[in-house]
Design a protein around this motif. Sequence first.
Motif, PDB file in Angstrom:
ATOM      1  N   TRP A  31       4.276  26.694  -5.901  1.00 19.61           N
ATOM      2  CA  TRP A  31       4.647  25.237  -5.678  1.00 19.61           C
ATOM      3  C   TRP A  31       3.936  24.691  -6.567  1.00 19.61           C
ATOM      4  CZ3 TRP A  31       8.545  25.469  -2.856  1.00 19.61           C
ATOM      5  CH2 TRP A  31       8.859  26.591  -1.789  1.00 19.61           C
ATOM      6  N   ASP A  32       4.037  23.260  -6.959  1.00 22.80           N
ATOM      7  CA  ASP A  32       3.551  22.373  -7.660  1.00 22.80           C
ATOM      8  C   ASP A  32       2.507  21.452  -7.135  1.00 22.80           C
ATOM      9  OD1 ASP A  32       2.679  20.649 -10.056  1.00 22.80           O
ATOM     10  OD2 ASP A  32       4.448  20.225 -10.496  1.00 22.80           O
ATOM     11  N   TYR A  33       1.121  21.551  -7.340  1.00 20.27           N
ATOM     12  CA  TYR A  33       0.081  21.005  -6.543  1.00 20.27           C
ATOM     13  C   TYR A  33      -0.657  19.850  -7.306  1.00 20.27           C
ATOM     14  CZ  TYR A  33      -0.008  23.794  -2.439  1.00 20.27           C
ATOM     15  OH  TYR A  33       0.324  24.654  -1.236  1.00 20.27           O
ATOM     16  N   ARG A  34       0.024  19.591  -8.536  1.00 25.05           N
ATOM     17  CA  ARG A  34      -0.562  18.472  -9.521  1.00 25.05           C
ATOM     18  C   ARG A  34      -0.440  16.916  -8.988  1.00 25.05           C
ATOM     19  NH1 ARG A  34       2.152  19.622 -14.603  1.00 25.05           N
ATOM     20  NH2 ARG A  34       3.758  19.805 -13.285  1.00 25.05           N
ATOM     21  N   TYR A  35      -0.403  16.830  -7.653  1.00 28.58           N
ATOM     22  CA  TYR A  35      -0.195  15.477  -7.103  1.00 28.58           C
ATOM     23  C   TYR A  35      -1.360  15.451  -5.855  1.00 28.58           C
ATOM     24  CZ  TYR A  35       3.977  16.702  -9.141  1.00 28.58           C
ATOM     25  OH  TYR A  35       5.309  16.962 -10.253  1.00 28.58           O
ATOM     26  N   CYS A  36      -1.351  13.958  -5.279  1.00 29.65           N
ATOM     27  CA  CYS A  36      -2.177  13.785  -4.411  1.00 29.65           C
ATOM     28  C   CYS A  36      -1.791  13.799  -2.986  1.00 29.65           C
ATOM     29  CB  CYS A  36      -2.550  12.563  -4.665  1.00 29.65           C
ATOM     30  SG  CYS A  36      -3.338  12.241  -6.471  1.00 29.65           S
ATOM     31  N   TRP A  37      -2.213  14.517  -1.983  1.00 27.35           N
ATOM     32  CA  TRP A  37      -1.680  14.761  -0.532  1.00 27.35           C
ATOM     33  C   TRP A  37      -2.555  13.821   0.396  1.00 27.35           C
ATOM     34  CZ3 TRP A  37       0.026  18.068  -3.924  1.00 27.35           C
ATOM     35  CH2 TRP A  37       1.183  18.985  -3.493  1.00 27.35           C
ATOM     36  N   TRP A  66     -10.987   6.462  -4.069  1.00 27.45           N
ATOM     37  CA  TRP A  66     -10.302   7.338  -3.189  1.00 27.45           C
ATOM     38  C   TRP A  66      -9.601   6.524  -2.420  1.00 27.45           C
ATOM     39  CZ3 TRP A  66      -6.689  10.773  -3.080  1.00 27.45           C
ATOM     40  CH2 TRP A  66      -5.952  11.618  -2.125  1.00 27.45           C
ATOM     41  N   ARG A  67     -10.389   5.730  -1.564  1.00 27.25           N
ATOM     42  CA  ARG A  67      -9.842   4.923  -0.441  1.00 27.25           C
ATOM     43  C   ARG A  67      -8.945   3.888  -1.158  1.00 27.25           C
ATOM     44  NH1 ARG A  67     -12.416   0.273   1.959  1.00 27.25           N
ATOM     45  NH2 ARG A  67     -12.570  -0.392  -0.376  1.00 27.25           N
ATOM     46  N   ASP A  68      -9.343   3.185  -2.334  1.00 24.97           N
ATOM     47  CA  ASP A  68      -8.568   2.456  -2.861  1.00 24.97           C
ATOM     48  C   ASP A  68      -7.140   2.817  -3.768  1.00 24.97           C
ATOM     49  OD1 ASP A  68     -10.476   0.630  -2.236  1.00 24.97           O
ATOM     50  OD2 ASP A  68     -11.304   0.144  -4.344  1.00 24.97           O
ATOM     51  N   TRP A  69      -7.116   4.099  -3.795  1.00 28.86           N
ATOM     52  CA  TRP A  69      -5.991   4.772  -4.182  1.00 28.86           C
ATOM     53  C   TRP A  69      -5.025   4.834  -2.954  1.00 28.86           C
ATOM     54  CZ3 TRP A  69      -3.651   9.021  -2.117  1.00 28.86           C
ATOM     55  CH2 TRP A  69      -2.528   9.498  -3.005  1.00 28.86           C
ATOM     56  N   LEU A  70      -5.865   5.303  -1.834  1.00 32.90           N
ATOM     57  CA  LEU A  70      -5.022   5.540  -0.749  1.00 32.90           C
ATOM     58  C   LEU A  70      -4.192   4.219  -0.176  1.00 32.90           C
ATOM     59  CD1 LEU A  70      -4.292   7.683   1.665  1.00 32.90           C
ATOM     60  CD2 LEU A  70      -6.347   6.617   2.715  1.00 32.90           C
ATOM     61  N   LEU A  71      -4.821   3.175  -0.165  1.00 34.09           N
ATOM     62  CA  LEU A  71      -4.241   1.697   0.237  1.00 34.09           C
ATOM     63  C   LEU A  71      -3.163   1.458  -0.749  1.00 34.09           C
ATOM     64  CD1 LEU A  71      -7.568  -0.288   1.094  1.00 34.09           C
ATOM     65  CD2 LEU A  71      -5.796   0.623   2.574  1.00 34.09           C
ATOM     66  N   ARG A  72      -3.176   1.920  -1.996  1.00 35.56           N
ATOM     67  CA  ARG A  72      -2.341   1.404  -2.835  1.00 35.56           C
ATOM     68  C   ARG A  72      -0.986   2.314  -2.773  1.00 35.56           C
ATOM     69  NH1 ARG A  72      -6.604   1.282  -6.701  1.00 35.56           N
ATOM     70  NH2 ARG A  72      -5.949   3.180  -7.565  1.00 35.56           N
ATOM     71  N   ALA A  73      -1.283   3.649  -2.523  1.00 37.76           N
ATOM     72  CA  ALA A  73      -0.289   4.515  -2.448  1.00 37.76           C
ATOM     73  C   ALA A  73       0.598   4.235  -1.208  1.00 37.76           C
ATOM     74  CB  ALA A  73      -0.776   5.992  -2.422  1.00 37.76           C
ATOM     75  N   VAL A  74       0.098   4.020   0.080  1.00 39.07           N
ATOM     76  CA  VAL A  74       0.900   3.861   1.287  1.00 39.07           C
ATOM     77  C   VAL A  74       1.368   2.679   1.487  1.00 39.07           C
ATOM     78  CG1 VAL A  74      -0.479   5.783   2.117  1.00 39.07           C
ATOM     79  CG2 VAL A  74      -1.272   3.490   2.702  1.00 39.07           C
ATOM     80  N   ALA A  75       1.232   1.704   0.408  1.00 39.06           N
ATOM     81  CA  ALA A  75       1.413   0.241   0.883  1.00 39.06           C
ATOM     82  C   ALA A  75       3.062   0.195   0.802  1.00 39.06           C
ATOM     83  CB  ALA A  75       0.988  -0.719  -0.290  1.00 39.06           C
ATOM     84  N   MET A 105       2.468  12.731   0.199  1.00 38.03           N
ATOM     85  CA  MET A 105       2.039  13.058  -1.233  1.00 38.03           C
ATOM     86  C   MET A 105       2.603  12.017  -2.102  1.00 38.03           C
ATOM     87  SD  MET A 105       3.692  16.248  -3.077  1.00 38.03           S
ATOM     88  CE  MET A 105       4.504  17.353  -1.539  1.00 38.03           C
ATOM     89  N   TYR A 106       1.747  11.755  -3.214  1.00 38.98           N
ATOM     90  CA  TYR A 106       2.232  10.677  -4.382  1.00 38.98           C
ATOM     91  C   TYR A 106       1.782  11.139  -5.581  1.00 38.98           C
ATOM     92  CZ  TYR A 106       3.125   7.538  -0.353  1.00 38.98           C
ATOM     93  OH  TYR A 106       3.345   6.962   0.839  1.00 38.98           O
ATOM     94  N   GLY A 107       2.046  10.690  -6.885  1.00 39.31           N
ATOM     95  CA  GLY A 107       1.792  10.897  -8.013  1.00 39.31           C
ATOM     96  C   GLY A 107       0.388  10.431  -8.202  1.00 39.31           C
ATOM     97  N   LEU A 108      -0.141  10.800  -9.640  1.00 30.54           N
ATOM     98  CA  LEU A 108      -1.569  10.568  -9.854  1.00 30.54           C
ATOM     99  C   LEU A 108      -1.976   8.687  -9.639  1.00 30.54           C
ATOM    100  CD1 LEU A 108      -1.810  12.475 -12.915  1.00 30.54           C
ATOM    101  CD2 LEU A 108      -2.606  13.134 -10.611  1.00 30.54           C
ATOM    102  N   ALA A 109      -0.722   8.084  -9.842  1.00 32.11           N
ATOM    103  CA  ALA A 109      -0.940   6.343  -9.628  1.00 32.11           C
ATOM    104  C   ALA A 109      -0.334   6.026  -8.446  1.00 32.11           C
ATOM    105  CB  ALA A 109      -0.659   5.836 -11.170  1.00 32.11           C
ATOM    106  N   VAL A 147       7.794  16.223  -0.712  1.00 26.34           N
ATOM    107  CA  VAL A 147       7.538  14.677  -0.712  1.00 26.34           C
ATOM    108  C   VAL A 147       8.592  14.076   0.200  1.00 26.34           C
ATOM    109  CG1 VAL A 147       8.897  14.155  -2.615  1.00 26.34           C
ATOM    110  CG2 VAL A 147       6.961  12.862  -2.143  1.00 26.34           C
ATOM    111  N   GLN A 148       9.707  14.649   0.570  1.00 25.16           N
ATOM    112  CA  GLN A 148      10.811  14.101   1.398  1.00 25.16           C
ATOM    113  C   GLN A 148      10.470  14.334   2.894  1.00 25.16           C
ATOM    114  OE1 GLN A 148      14.518  15.021  -0.107  1.00 25.16           O
ATOM    115  NE2 GLN A 148      13.666  15.222  -2.226  1.00 25.16           N
ATOM    116  N   GLN A 149       9.625  15.288   3.041  1.00 25.42           N
ATOM    117  CA  GLN A 149       9.369  15.748   4.455  1.00 25.42           C
ATOM    118  C   GLN A 149       8.809  14.461   5.328  1.00 25.42           C
ATOM    119  OE1 GLN A 149       7.221  19.307   4.771  1.00 25.42           O
ATOM    120  NE2 GLN A 149       9.002  20.591   4.025  1.00 25.42           N
ATOM    121  N   LEU A 150       9.080  14.756   6.681  1.00 29.29           N
ATOM    122  CA  LEU A 150       8.489  13.818   7.784  1.00 29.29           C
ATOM    123  C   LEU A 150       7.208  14.490   8.300  1.00 29.29           C
ATOM    124  CD1 LEU A 150       8.061  11.353   9.666  1.00 29.29           C
ATOM    125  CD2 LEU A 150       9.499  12.663  11.380  1.00 29.29           C
ATOM    126  N   GLN A 151       5.947  14.316   7.964  1.00 29.23           N
ATOM    127  CA  GLN A 151       5.023  14.825   8.678  1.00 29.23           C
ATOM    128  C   GLN A 151       3.915  13.890   9.424  1.00 29.23           C
ATOM    129  OE1 GLN A 151       2.755  17.284   5.808  1.00 29.23           O
ATOM    130  NE2 GLN A 151       4.378  17.977   4.778  1.00 29.23           N
TER     131      GLN A 151
END
Length: 601
Positions: free
Chosen positions: A260-266, A289-298, A307-311, A340-344
């Motif tokens: 699997w490709d793990y070059r992403y942020c979980w 890291w917290r700020d990345w999290l807030l932007r990613a899940v917005a 998971m999301y990409g680096l940005a 990335v398409q899964q429901l967790q």
Amino acid sequence: MHQRIEDYALIGDEQTAALVGRDGSIDWLCLPRFDSGACFARLLGDEENGHWRIAPEGAEGRPCTRRSYRPDTLVLDTEWDTPEGSVRVTDLMPQRDRAPDLVRIVEGLSGRVTVRSTLRLRFDYGSIVPWMRRSDGHRVAVAGPDSVWLRSEPPVRTWGERLRTHAQFAVGPGEKVAFVLTWHPSHDPRPPLIDPYQALEHSVADWRAWAARCRYTGPHRDAVVRSLITLKALTYAPTGGIVAAPTTSLPEEPGGVRNWDYRYCWLRDSTLTLGALLSAGYQDEAEAWRDWLLRAVAGNPADLQIMYGLAGERRLPEYELPWLSGFAGSAPVRIGNDAVQQLQLDVYGEVLDSLYLARRSGLPSKPHMWAMQRALLDFLQRSWRRPDEGLWEVRGGRRHFVHSKVMVWVAADRAVRTLEADPSLRGDPQGWRALREEVHREVCEKGYDPERNTFTQSYGSRELDAALLLIPRVGFLPPDDPRVTGTVDAVRAELGEGGGLLRRYSSDTSSVDGLPGGEGAFLVCSFWLADALHLTGRTEEARELFDRLVGLANDVGLLAEEYRVDGDPAAGRQLGNFPQAFSHIGLVNTALALYGDDRAG
């Protein structure tokens, strides 16, 4: 013949990373980002897919005599003793200004040693041979969007032969030759040159200053600092996101298909990462890291990804690279990740737990952070009864995973606690308490096997899951509850691989993820076992297990995702993507749990 996964060391510049083998060959490097196409892909194919070896003449393909990181840095020294003398190659990637630079400094130690450099650049994961030319004393490689410049200081003669670039020279004691390989977009002019020797000096100083901030002073401090340096190296500095690993498709089983490709942020890593950084003294990194999290899940809570990409990119389509044979024949090689398409459902709990921890630890709040948390709770109130794919991203169908439901409980619990600590916040305390109580009751009724005195992987199943070890850690039940101690004992007995190592779950792997074959012991699960033993009063056992786990790191202190003993712990092999952030997070958190209270500043 492939080197083993544990034969590699990591260098990086907090935007990408390279793997350097014991034979002096750089076999993996993606430019300009962790998730870009690789220009060295020998790791997943063969020499024709790109690599850069520097070694004494006649030693090509043979392991070095010794190697190590300079203390508290990500600067790697590799040394060979030969009949003619000794030589050192120092590898680093200095923090970049405008472009990524790879620096390799050859230094004579004794005698007079002839050294050979062989460079094969192959863009787009080893599939494209670039056009090479000379310019201003450089070797310049261009193909499509990519351009790489190679120079040496002092200059040494280079020549092309059979689609590769060679150099050969001799060094005596104290003599040095530095190579610098610089990438930039092919449509841009060459970036400013760096001084490789100054870059080395500054990199050593910068890493040591950063490592000195670590507050932990207990046993195995070197391993803890090495793990923290590794996490820092896996951070994408422009955004604060931390990749799970810098590699793709390193197998969970030699010759297998679980690649699997793990070059992403979980998101699953969020709480454990945040806790490790904050407890070890790295508040700036935790806040990033917290700020990345807030932007990613917005966005819409129903669209939350695992998971999301680096940005924070959302689209990570999965496809295969048929021209690569895979690590030791482990095909297919995959780019992107369809999980990335899964429901967790557990990721909702992990996000809310992370933001609760950030608030409690004094990280400054952000606008709309609490509104986002409320929206996530509203979604869970409507959706928590749905089955999902669970923490381990199974591809064999959805289930009511106990860990997922426990993390729903965590989400409601942390929301209630936040309101109790700050009554000025708007929320639905009665509804969230009711959710917390209902989830707790259902998990204890449907996810617990009273006959065996253990929680199970999913409702109605008899299989176990190492994630159940997190039940006391997240506060779902107290550590002295008989159901907790029974679960810890059952997981250790049924999932144990010897020496305290644990598999992720007990069911046949193919029935869970729909793929043939098996996997090794999952290292972070063994750290969770040490944590659970400590919480349940068996601290001496936990410390013995921790000593054993630290000893599984390779010679430069790095851990992959998994470990396989094959009946002989002394002949074990690291498996899976490497180095693995989850494993190093586990090491840091377990050290802090076992020794941090009385040994951390």
